[in-house]
Design a protein around this motif. Structure first.
Motif, PDB file in Angstrom:
ATOM      1  N   UNK A   1      -5.309  48.693 -39.075  1.00 51.00           N
ATOM      2  CA  UNK A   1      -5.775  49.235 -40.357  1.00 51.00           C
ATOM      3  C   UNK A   1      -4.787  50.253 -40.927  1.00 51.00           C
ATOM      4  N   UNK A   2      -4.755  50.310 -42.262  1.00 43.69           N
ATOM      5  CA  UNK A   2      -3.931  51.324 -42.921  1.00 43.69           C
ATOM      6  C   UNK A   2      -4.683  52.656 -42.946  1.00 43.69           C
ATOM      7  N   UNK A   3      -4.001  53.698 -43.380  1.00 39.37           N
ATOM      8  CA  UNK A   3      -4.570  55.047 -43.357  1.00 39.37           C
ATOM      9  C   UNK A   3      -5.841  55.147 -44.193  1.00 39.37           C
ATOM     10  N   UNK A   4      -5.847  54.542 -45.364  1.00 37.68           N
ATOM     11  CA  UNK A   4      -7.026  54.617 -46.234  1.00 37.68           C
ATOM     12  C   UNK A   4      -8.240  53.991 -45.551  1.00 37.68           C
ATOM     13  N   UNK A   5      -8.040  52.869 -44.912  1.00 38.46           N
ATOM     14  CA  UNK A   5      -9.139  52.205 -44.210  1.00 38.46           C
ATOM     15  C   UNK A   5      -9.626  53.051 -43.047  1.00 38.46           C
ATOM     16  N   UNK A   6      -8.695  53.626 -42.298  1.00 44.50           N
ATOM     17  CA  UNK A   6      -9.081  54.488 -41.176  1.00 44.50           C
ATOM     18  C   UNK A   6      -9.904  55.675 -41.659  1.00 44.50           C
ATOM     19  N   UNK A   7      -9.490  56.289 -42.753  1.00 44.48           N
ATOM     20  CA  UNK A   7     -10.234  57.430 -43.297  1.00 44.48           C
ATOM     21  C   UNK A   7     -11.641  57.005 -43.741  1.00 44.48           C
ATOM     22  N   UNK A   8     -11.724  55.840 -44.378  1.00 47.12           N
ATOM     23  CA  UNK A   8     -13.014  55.330 -44.826  1.00 47.12           C
ATOM     24  C   UNK A   8     -13.938  55.089 -43.636  1.00 47.12           C
ATOM     25  N   UNK A   9     -13.423  54.439 -42.605  1.00 39.51           N
ATOM     26  CA  UNK A   9     -14.225  54.139 -41.418  1.00 39.51           C
ATOM     27  C   UNK A   9     -14.654  55.444 -40.739  1.00 39.51           C
ATOM     28  N   UNK A  10     -13.740  56.376 -40.651  1.00 40.96           N
ATOM     29  CA  UNK A  10     -14.049  57.662 -40.044  1.00 40.96           C
ATOM     30  C   UNK A  10     -15.208  58.344 -40.770  1.00 40.96           C
ATOM     31  N   UNK A  11     -15.133  58.375 -42.088  1.00 38.08           N
ATOM     32  CA  UNK A  11     -16.193  59.039 -42.863  1.00 38.08           C
ATOM     33  C   UNK A  11     -17.520  58.262 -42.756  1.00 38.08           C
ATOM     34  N   UNK A  12     -17.434  56.943 -42.711  1.00 36.16           N
ATOM     35  CA  UNK A  12     -18.643  56.127 -42.621  1.00 36.16           C
ATOM     36  C   UNK A  12     -19.344  56.302 -41.277  1.00 36.16           C
ATOM     37  N   UNK A  13     -18.570  56.513 -40.216  1.00 38.72           N
ATOM     38  CA  UNK A  13     -19.140  56.595 -38.873  1.00 38.72           C
ATOM     39  C   UNK A  13     -19.403  58.017 -38.409  1.00 38.72           C
ATOM     40  N   UNK A  14     -18.855  58.966 -39.116  1.00 39.40           N
ATOM     41  CA  UNK A  14     -18.996  60.375 -38.715  1.00 39.40           C
ATOM     42  C   UNK A  14     -20.470  60.780 -38.734  1.00 39.40           C
ATOM     43  N   UNK A  15     -20.960  61.342 -37.613  1.00 37.48           N
ATOM     44  CA  UNK A  15     -22.387  61.737 -37.548  1.00 37.48           C
ATOM     45  C   UNK A  15     -22.714  62.885 -38.487  1.00 37.48           C
TER      46      UNK A  15
END
Length: 104
Positions: free
Chosen positions: A90-104
């Motif tokens: 994944x590119x950086x934008x996708x990683x950031x999106x996934x991180x925010x989506x999964x962050x408790x």
């Protein structure tokens, strides 16, 4: 709506984008309203079999193929392994999106 509606909606949205259709184009070709397609893609609409058949046809598949959710049969570990593989690429934008989506 049910989880199955959310899964189906996400699948239709993914396939629509892969086919390079806008919501308006897919809705027109499938003979449904764009608003209704949006509801389906968000998992809030409850498509009829006729609508599913029409969407599948426009997307170049049979209705049974559109409704094939084989990925749901995978074990938790198989799902984790697949997600990890996707994240490695994944590119950086996708990683950031996934991180925010999964962050408790």
């Amino acid at each position: 709506m049910s989880d199955i509606n959310k899964i189906l909606g996400a699948r239709i949205r993914k396939l629509r984008k892969e086919a390079n259709f806008t919501q308006e184009e897919l809705a027109e070709k499938a003979d449904i309203s764009m608003k209704y397609l949006g509801e389906i893609e968000r998992g809030r609409g409850n498509p009829t079999l006729k609508n599913i058949e029409g969407l599948a046809s426009v997307l170049g598949m049979e209705a049974s193929e559109l409704l094939n959710f084989g990925e749901l049969d995978k074990s938790d570990q198989e799902l984790r392994d697949q997600v990890i593989e996707w994240l490695k690429k994944a590119d950086t934008a996708t990683l950031r999106f996934v991180y925010m989506a999964l962050k408790p």
